[in-house]
Design an enzyme around this catalytic site. Structure first.
Site, PDB file in Angstrom:
ATOM      1  N   SER A 172       0.834  -1.197   0.000  1.00 29.68           N
ATOM      2  CA  SER A 172       0.000   0.000   0.000  1.00 29.68           C
ATOM      3  C   SER A 172       0.875   1.256   0.000  1.00 29.68           C
ATOM      4  CB  SER A 172      -0.974  -0.065   1.185  1.00 29.68           C
ATOM      5  OG  SER A 172      -2.027   0.844   1.032  1.00 29.68           O
TER       6      SER A 172
ATOM      7  N   ASP B 263      -9.956  -4.168  -4.987  1.00 26.67           N
ATOM      8  CA  ASP B 263      -9.192  -3.154  -4.262  1.00 26.67           C
ATOM      9  C   ASP B 263      -9.298  -1.841  -5.038  1.00 26.67           C
ATOM     10  OD1 ASP B 263      -7.257  -1.558  -3.032  1.00 26.67           O
ATOM     11  OD2 ASP B 263      -5.633  -3.006  -3.248  1.00 26.67           O
TER      12      ASP B 263
ATOM     13  N   HIS C  87      -7.832  -5.323  -0.569  1.00 25.95           N
ATOM     14  CA  HIS C  87      -6.700  -4.657   0.074  1.00 25.95           C
ATOM     15  C   HIS C  87      -6.496  -5.268   1.462  1.00 25.95           C
ATOM     16  CE1 HIS C  87      -4.115  -1.092  -0.318  1.00 25.95           C
ATOM     17  NE2 HIS C  87      -4.213  -0.954   0.995  1.00 25.95           N
TER      18      HIS C  87
END
Length: 319
Positions: free
Chosen positions: A166, A260, A290
């Site tokens: 991320s 995601d 995610h």
């Protein structure tokens, strides 16, 4: 990808749907309604709930890395043996606002164990106390420091990779560009669902805006903590897709989640890398969201992604 009349939840694996259902039943306050301090505490409290047990390793050592302004950046070194191993420098996720070495301890242990390499996880400074570009600067300072000090740590600095998930994937991508500019050879950039784009305007940001772990409102909240003004979004150190030139950067392994908001920008970032002749290996893990890589106890796909990432590291370190 889903069509205009398709429920995107139909894409989810049964295991992933079960995790989301349990999250919904828990009725926790949305992160964007919390203070950053409350959000950090909530994330840390839940960080290990869905993870596999972290493997025991021969070497776990806490370090301090000097930043350019003198700040001691905490870091933790994981290694499966005391041999002179190649090393992955890892940046945790959390929207530049939450997350820590502790929240990613199990993941780093797992990567170290499976890839039989050292992993150095970096506690870069977080927003809003430290706005852009402090996280990017800390990440690069840690990269340059590790390259200069690997031998003193008993590591093989000639075989070094950067990685993250991320926001940490964003930082790893930035460091890969800066390493190229500094003539520092990296074996790999290991990118789990990295943020790459300046603005939240890809189709996946709309399709997966609500109910898929990372909420669109939460992304906006994170970024509002981190950026100083709207202009920061267009800086390539925030949005690697804006990097003017990616020629000659390290090979990339992408591990993306199908469900995601960030999946499209990961795919988009792979394109200029390929066009520049950079070796790219891109995996889209179907039916997961995610954060899935930190759900190995509940999501078998997470364990597969760990194994795939470790194989990519082994291949990069031992060409």
């Amino acid at each position: 990808m889903t069509g205009p009349h398709t429920d995107p939840r139909a894409l989810l694996t049964p295991a992933m749907r079960g995790v989301l259902d349990r999250m919904a039943r828990a009725r926790q306050a949305p992160m964007q309604t919390l203070t950053p301090q409350q959000a950090r505490a909530a994330y840390e409290a839940g960080a290990g709930m869905l993870e596999i047990p972290g493997p025991e390793l021969a070497r776990v050592q806490d370090l301090r890395i000097p930043a350019r302004d003198g700040h001691p950046i905490p870091a933790r070194l994981f290694a499966p043996s005391t041999a002179q191993l190649p090393v992955l420098l890892y940046f945790h996720g959390g929207g530049f606002t939450i997350g820590s070495i502790a929240s990613h301890d199990v993941l780093c242990r797992q990567l170290s164990h499976l890839a039989q390499c050292a992993v150095l996880c970096v506690d870069y400074r977080l927003a809003p106390e430290h706005k852009f570009p402090v996280a990017a600067n800390d990440a690069w300072d840690a990269t340059a420091w590790l390259a200069a000090n690997a031998a003193a740590l008993g590591l093989d600095g000639t075989r070094m990779a950067v990685g993250g998930d991320s926001a940490g994937g964003t930082l790893a991508a930035v460091c890969a560009v800066l390493a190229r500019d500094a003539h520092l050879a990296l074996a790999l950039q290991l990118l789990f669902y990295p943020g790459c784009a300046a603005h939240q305007d890809t189709p996946s940001h709309t399709t997966f805006a609500h109910g898929f772990v990372l909420e669109e409102a939460q992304i906006t909240w994170f970024f509002n903590q981190y950026i100083r003004s709207a202009a920061d979004r267009d800086d390539w150190r925030f949005a690697p897709l804006n990097a003017p030139d990616v020629d000659g950067i390290a090979p990339a392994w992408f591990g993306l989640a199908e469900c995601d908001p960030l999946v499209d920008e990961g795919v988009l970032y792979a394109d200029p890398l390929r066009a520049a002749g950079v070796a790219v290996d891109l995996e889209i893990y179907r039916g997961v969201t995610h954060e899935f890589i930190k759900m190995g106890r509940a999501i078998g796909t997470a364990r597969q992604a760990h194994a795939d990432a470790a194989a990519a590291l082994q291949k990069a370190f031992n060409p």
